[in-house]
Design a protein around this motif. Sequence first.
Motif, PDB file in Angstrom:
ATOM      1  N   ARG A  62      -4.425   1.075   9.366  1.00  0.00           N
ATOM      2  CA  ARG A  62      -4.631   0.500   8.034  1.00  0.00           C
ATOM      3  C   ARG A  62      -3.387   0.699   7.172  1.00  0.00           C
ATOM      4  N   PRO A  63      -3.180  -0.171   6.172  1.00  0.00           N
ATOM      5  CA  PRO A  63      -4.072  -1.233   5.722  1.00  0.00           C
ATOM      6  C   PRO A  63      -3.805  -2.568   6.405  1.00  0.00           C
ATOM      7  N   ARG A 109       1.151 -12.658   1.399  1.00  0.00           N
ATOM      8  CA  ARG A 109       1.161 -12.010   0.091  1.00  0.00           C
ATOM      9  C   ARG A 109       1.907 -10.682   0.110  1.00  0.00           C
ATOM     10  N   GLY A 110       2.182 -10.169   1.274  1.00  0.00           N
ATOM     11  CA  GLY A 110       2.876  -8.900   1.378  1.00  0.00           C
ATOM     12  C   GLY A 110       1.931  -7.714   1.267  1.00  0.00           C
ATOM     13  N   LEU A 111       2.431  -6.556   1.664  1.00  0.00           N
ATOM     14  CA  LEU A 111       1.602  -5.360   1.752  1.00  0.00           C
ATOM     15  C   LEU A 111       0.985  -4.973   0.412  1.00  0.00           C
ATOM     16  N   TYR A 112       1.769  -4.964  -0.665  1.00  0.00           N
ATOM     17  CA  TYR A 112       1.282  -4.420  -1.936  1.00  0.00           C
ATOM     18  C   TYR A 112       0.522  -5.441  -2.780  1.00  0.00           C
ATOM     19  N   ASN A 113       0.453  -6.686  -2.332  1.00  0.00           N
ATOM     20  CA  ASN A 113      -0.327  -7.696  -3.055  1.00  0.00           C
ATOM     21  C   ASN A 113      -1.446  -8.291  -2.208  1.00  0.00           C
ATOM     22  N   GLY A 114      -1.432  -7.999  -0.925  1.00  0.00           N
ATOM     23  CA  GLY A 114      -2.370  -8.692  -0.043  1.00  0.00           C
ATOM     24  C   GLY A 114      -3.346  -7.811   0.699  1.00  0.00           C
ATOM     25  N   ALA A 115      -3.447  -6.530   0.331  1.00  0.00           N
ATOM     26  CA  ALA A 115      -4.388  -5.621   1.005  1.00  0.00           C
ATOM     27  C   ALA A 115      -5.605  -5.420   0.117  1.00  0.00           C
ATOM     28  N   PHE A 116      -6.782  -5.534   0.718  1.00  0.00           N
ATOM     29  CA  PHE A 116      -8.027  -5.469  -0.053  1.00  0.00           C
ATOM     30  C   PHE A 116      -8.979  -4.434   0.553  1.00  0.00           C
ATOM     31  N   VAL A 117      -9.964  -4.053  -0.259  1.00  0.00           N
ATOM     32  CA  VAL A 117     -11.002  -3.142   0.184  1.00  0.00           C
ATOM     33  C   VAL A 117     -12.317  -3.652  -0.382  1.00  0.00           C
ATOM     34  N   ARG A 118     -13.414  -3.353   0.293  1.00  0.00           N
ATOM     35  CA  ARG A 118     -14.724  -3.830  -0.146  1.00  0.00           C
ATOM     36  C   ARG A 118     -15.300  -2.861  -1.172  1.00  0.00           C
ATOM     37  N   VAL A 119     -15.663  -3.372  -2.326  1.00  0.00           N
ATOM     38  CA  VAL A 119     -16.292  -2.574  -3.382  1.00  0.00           C
ATOM     39  C   VAL A 119     -17.533  -3.336  -3.829  1.00  0.00           C
ATOM     40  N   ALA A 147     -11.914  -4.993   7.101  1.00  0.00           N
ATOM     41  CA  ALA A 147     -11.125  -4.217   8.064  1.00  0.00           C
ATOM     42  C   ALA A 147     -10.675  -2.891   7.467  1.00  0.00           C
ATOM     43  N   ASN A 148     -10.434  -2.867   6.152  1.00  0.00           N
ATOM     44  CA  ASN A 148      -9.983  -1.645   5.486  1.00  0.00           C
ATOM     45  C   ASN A 148     -11.144  -0.775   5.009  1.00  0.00           C
ATOM     46  N   SER A 149     -12.376  -1.222   5.223  1.00  0.00           N
ATOM     47  CA  SER A 149     -13.548  -0.473   4.785  1.00  0.00           C
ATOM     48  C   SER A 149     -14.379  -0.087   6.001  1.00  0.00           C
ATOM     49  N   ASP A 164     -20.235  -5.885  -3.667  1.00  0.00           N
ATOM     50  CA  ASP A 164     -20.294  -7.126  -2.896  1.00  0.00           C
ATOM     51  C   ASP A 164     -19.052  -7.973  -3.119  1.00  0.00           C
ATOM     52  N   GLY A 165     -17.936  -7.335  -3.521  1.00  0.00           N
ATOM     53  CA  GLY A 165     -16.711  -8.077  -3.765  1.00  0.00           C
ATOM     54  C   GLY A 165     -15.505  -7.460  -3.094  1.00  0.00           C
ATOM     55  N   ASP A 166     -14.415  -8.211  -3.086  1.00  0.00           N
ATOM     56  CA  ASP A 166     -13.153  -7.760  -2.494  1.00  0.00           C
ATOM     57  C   ASP A 166     -12.216  -7.325  -3.618  1.00  0.00           C
ATOM     58  N   GLN A 167     -11.701  -6.116  -3.522  1.00  0.00           N
ATOM     59  CA  GLN A 167     -10.846  -5.565  -4.577  1.00  0.00           C
ATOM     60  C   GLN A 167      -9.496  -5.210  -3.979  1.00  0.00           C
ATOM     61  N   ARG A 168      -8.428  -5.614  -4.666  1.00  0.00           N
ATOM     62  CA  ARG A 168      -7.082  -5.341  -4.152  1.00  0.00           C
ATOM     63  C   ARG A 168      -6.800  -3.845  -4.180  1.00  0.00           C
ATOM     64  N   LEU A 169      -6.252  -3.325  -3.085  1.00  0.00           N
ATOM     65  CA  LEU A 169      -5.867  -1.922  -3.031  1.00  0.00           C
ATOM     66  C   LEU A 169      -4.718  -1.662  -4.000  1.00  0.00           C
ATOM     67  N   THR A 170      -4.755  -0.519  -4.649  1.00  0.00           N
ATOM     68  CA  THR A 170      -3.672  -0.143  -5.559  1.00  0.00           C
ATOM     69  C   THR A 170      -2.479   0.357  -4.748  1.00  0.00           C
ATOM     70  N   PRO A 171      -1.283   0.335  -5.340  1.00  0.00           N
ATOM     71  CA  PRO A 171      -0.122   0.903  -4.630  1.00  0.00           C
ATOM     72  C   PRO A 171      -0.360   2.344  -4.197  1.00  0.00           C
ATOM     73  N   TYR A 172      -1.043   3.129  -5.043  1.00  0.00           N
ATOM     74  CA  TYR A 172      -1.337   4.522  -4.665  1.00  0.00           C
ATOM     75  C   TYR A 172      -2.178   4.569  -3.394  1.00  0.00           C
ATOM     76  N   GLU A 173      -3.211   3.741  -3.327  1.00  0.00           N
ATOM     77  CA  GLU A 173      -4.097   3.746  -2.148  1.00  0.00           C
ATOM     78  C   GLU A 173      -3.352   3.290  -0.901  1.00  0.00           C
ATOM     79  N   ILE A 174      -2.496   2.304  -1.059  1.00  0.00           N
ATOM     80  CA  ILE A 174      -1.716   1.828   0.092  1.00  0.00           C
ATOM     81  C   ILE A 174      -0.768   2.912   0.593  1.00  0.00           C
ATOM     82  N   ASP A 175      -0.112   3.603  -0.330  1.00  0.00           N
ATOM     83  CA  ASP A 175       0.801   4.673   0.075  1.00  0.00           C
ATOM     84  C   ASP A 175       0.062   5.783   0.822  1.00  0.00           C
ATOM     85  N   ARG A 176      -1.144   6.108   0.384  1.00  0.00           N
ATOM     86  CA  ARG A 176      -1.908   7.161   1.064  1.00  0.00           C
ATOM     87  C   ARG A 176      -2.295   6.715   2.469  1.00  0.00           C
TER      88      ARG A 176
END
Length: 580
Positions: free
Chosen positions: A117-118, A124-134, A46-48, A136-148
């Motif tokens: 988004r996100p 898990r909450g916003l800063y621990n539970g948001a992911f992005v596709r990188v 959803a975030n990709s 063939d895997g799921d990678q947790r978004l960083t706080p910087y990416e979430i803030d943007r």
Amino acid sequence: MAEAHVELADIVARLRQTGVEFEDVEVKRAAGGLPQNVAETMSAFANSRGGLIILGLDERAGFAPVGVSDPVALRDELAGVARAKLTPALAPVIDAVPFEGVILVLAEIEPLPPLQRPCYVTTRGLYNGAFVRVGDGDQRLTPYEIDRLRENPGQPRWDEEPVSQATAEKDLDRRAVTRLIETASRNSPRSFSGLSEPDALARLGILVPHDGSLVPSLAGLLSVGAYPQQFFPQLMVSLAVYPHEDAGEPGPGGIRFLDSAAVGGTVPTMVTDTIQAAQRSLRRSSRVVGAGRDDYWEIEPEVIREAVVNALMHRDYSPQARGTQIRVELFPDRLTVTSPGGLFGNVRLETLGESGTSSSRNARLSALLQEAGDPFTGRPVAENRGSGISMMISQVRRDTGLVPLFTASLDDFCVTIPRTSLVTPELRAWARRLSRGQEFSEAQISVLALASAGYSVDIALLRRLGPGPSGARRQLSQLRDLGLLQPRRARDDGSYRLAPGLSEIAAKNEARSSPGSGLPERILEALGETDSASREDLQGATGASRSSVINALDDLITSGTVEATAPSRSPNRRYRLARS
């Protein structure tokens, strides 16, 4: 359902061919029921760019179908996760599909609009539970990416922040301030008539309130400051010139850089100084015009200027990004400009360069740069009308037959500008061999050149090369139907790469001779096949840069082998073999 089955068969065939999952496809065996991490994958898709979840295939067994024991229950459970365990809730299309004798469950996840988004796993909450596709895997978004992502729907105001340690008296450039107020008063006389200097600077947003007094804002320092890097050392431009196309490959004697520079000062100063620093390593050519000479740069200064202005004006100035500089990197085949922060607002990669595509992350700074002038010429630094990208595309297309390439992530934005044309005679011959008798346009040949160099191609790229929307779709489909391009992802989302087995053309291009080698002979060969040709025609026929073609033509005219049909500055000037 039959159409979905055909598409699924094609996707599984590609999975088996490559042996790994794709960025947009996640395969689960699901032998013990719904996998626990499926919510993470939904968030990531959803975030990709969206994606497809396939339950009932065994990746370890070569993507063999094992099926699911209770498709209806699994489908309902999957829908429940999307509705109840994610914020915002998702509404995927979920189907149970027969495939090779078993039943698979498919869930199609659409990408969320940027303003929503996100998407994150609620528990898990916003800063621990948001992911992005990188990959063939799921990678947790960083706080910087979430803030943007969170600030994207609104208007960031980081450029309006007060710089508490700075003062107007010590840290603003007096001459730049005077010029700016004069320009603003001339452009908007009613707004600035009768104002004192402090009031005018406050109205412009150069001075802002802080603890009962007026101090310079970040935008104020960047536009008319004495030296902004005194307070923000990394708000600068770094330039590096590499000896090879791979930045990690050292040159002779282990040298890493052929040249480098750290460019500071205000935005107007950094733009001018960065262009001058880059030009130290760019080729410059001349041609005789009457009693004088015309000079041409390998990459025109206006193109570099637009890329650097864009980076400085639209980069992320949030506190988390102030330790990151803009990188200008010059390779033998390209120049890249990378700035922190992805695209903002309504701007999309596919619409860059189109009319009406403009959004300012730093509204105050953008407004000031329309008034602030170049320190030498007084020319406004930025138009802020969205026309600069279009100019850059047109100029690079005239010079090389290619166009700038744009990439973006949540972390950064990068523009790649080719130094010379990739459309060589060898590539043209290769394209003709693969065309099966069909005729390719210049835009299609350029697309094949870029794909052979490893770049992604899509309809937006084709449109920037000249064709209109319908023509671009038709020409891209032709290359795909001939088997020259294949989708980059398992599902055909319009992004393509060179088909497997054709990549040897890239090695041939790397081994090609220099752009000017044998050029006069190639020009004569091209002119021998027509009555006359323009300089642009000869560029396309030879695959050489504009300056190389101009220099070769000058030599051929001087030797009496070629003649021009009009004076040098005439827009109707063409060239032909000399007539005895």
